[in-house]
Every structure is written in structure tokens, then in C-alpha cells.
Design an enzyme around this catalytic site. Structure first.
Site, short mmCIF file in Angstrom:
data_model
loop_
_atom_site.label_atom_id
_atom_site.label_comp_id
_atom_site.label_asym_id
_atom_site.label_seq_id
_atom_site.Cartn_x
_atom_site.Cartn_y
_atom_site.Cartn_z
N THR A 45 0.83 -1.21 0.00
CA THR A 45 0.00 0.00 0.00
C THR A 45 0.86 1.26 0.00
O THR A 45 2.04 1.23 0.35
CB THR A 45 -0.95 0.02 1.21
OG1 THR A 45 -0.19 0.06 2.42
CG2 THR A 45 -1.86 -1.20 1.22
N ASP A 46 0.24 2.36 -0.40
CA ASP A 46 0.95 3.64 -0.45
C ASP A 46 0.53 4.51 0.74
O ASP A 46 -0.18 4.06 1.64
CB ASP A 46 0.70 4.35 -1.78
CG ASP A 46 -0.77 4.67 -2.04
OD1 ASP A 46 -1.59 4.65 -1.09
OD2 ASP A 46 -1.10 4.93 -3.20
N GLN A 47 0.94 5.75 0.73
CA GLN A 47 0.66 6.66 1.84
C GLN A 47 -0.83 6.91 2.02
O GLN A 47 -1.29 7.23 3.10
CB GLN A 47 1.39 7.99 1.60
CG GLN A 47 1.37 8.91 2.79
CD GLN A 47 2.22 10.14 2.55
OE1 GLN A 47 2.72 10.37 1.46
NE2 GLN A 47 2.39 10.93 3.59
N VAL A 80 -3.95 2.71 0.07
CA VAL A 80 -4.47 1.85 -0.99
C VAL A 80 -3.31 1.15 -1.68
O VAL A 80 -2.15 1.57 -1.59
CB VAL A 80 -5.31 2.64 -2.03
CG1 VAL A 80 -6.51 3.30 -1.36
CG2 VAL A 80 -4.48 3.67 -2.75
#
Length: 141
Positions: free
Chosen positions: A15-17, A20
């Protein structure tokens, strides 16, 4: 048309910041699906490489529909979209647990000899594999 399915547990590292799944990870999941369909159809990609052949990606297109998040389980559906003398196009859907489509994608591959990267027809390497791909392809050539 034959459709292979496999699942992927969404890991936190994917996931990213924003919380998601980072967009490039869906491409990795498509590769997992491609490996699975080869296995499900009774063939072995690693053996193909041992025999001196590679299957590079010539084109990849992806459409993002609904983001996935950490803790979810993705279902990767893979099929042979089209199989011609030198090219195979794989189709993919990555689904949420409720069936919502997260991603659709297609990848196009050729086979080449490892030592010189010259294209070679699958029929010349493994006629049974070629026949099976032609048989299960969504688009009949």
C-alpha cells in the site's frame, strides 16, 4: 474460454501513503495470474526457460477501477485473450471480495530464444501448449 483464478492477500507493504494498493503492485498480481494459468493448463514456464526460451512483455495496458486496501483479499482472474503464431495476449480482472472489479488489464507476450532474443513460435517449442492456448483463447484466430 478457460479462466484461471488465484487469490492474493493484500500486504501492508503493497500500500501507499493513502492506504491503498500502490498501482504497480497490480501488475505483479497479473504476473501471478499469468503463472497460475500456465500451471492450471498443465504446462511449466520454468521448464520453458530451462530449455532456453523467454517470454518478454511487449505491451501492457491496465485500467484502475476501484482501489484495494490492506487486509483485503484480491481474486486474480486470468485468461488467454488471443493466441497467434508469435503473440499471446493475456486478459486479467482483479476483483474485490464482493466481486467489484478493481482492475482490468491485458499483457502481450512473445517467445524468444534466450541466447539471441529472436522470436520463435510456441508451436515449434511445444505443439501441445500451442494447441491448448489456441483452444482456450477468447478470440479465435
Amino acid at each position: 474460454m478457460f479462466i484461471s483464478e488465484t487469490t492474493v492477500e493484500v500486504r501492508y507493504a503493497e500500500t501507499d501513503q493513502m492506504g491503498v494498493v500502490y498501482h504497480a503492485n497490480y501488475i505483479i498480481w497479473c504476473e501471478i495470474g499469468r503463472s497460475q494459468i500456465v500451471k492450471d493448463l498443465g504446462f511449466n514456464y520454468a521448464k520453458l526457460e530451462e530449455d532456453g526460451y523467454l517470454s518478454p512483455v511487449m505491451d501492457f495496458s491496465i485500467q484502475y477501477k476501484a482501489a484495494m486496501r490492506y487486509g483485503q483479499t484480491a481474486t486474480v482472474r486470468t485468461w488467454i485473450e488471443e493466441h497467434t503464431k508469435l503473440r499471446t495476449t493475456y486478459g486479467y480482472e482483479i476483483l474485490h471480495e464482493d466481486g467489484t472489479v478493481a482492475v482490468t488489464a491485458k499483457s502481450q507476450h512473445i517467445l524468444v530464444k534466450k541466447e539471441n532474443f529472436r522470436p520463435v513460435a510456441l508451436k515449434k517449442i511445444d505443439a501441445a501448449w500451442d494447441t491448448k492456448y489456441a483452444e482456450v483463447a477468447k478470440i479465435q484466430s
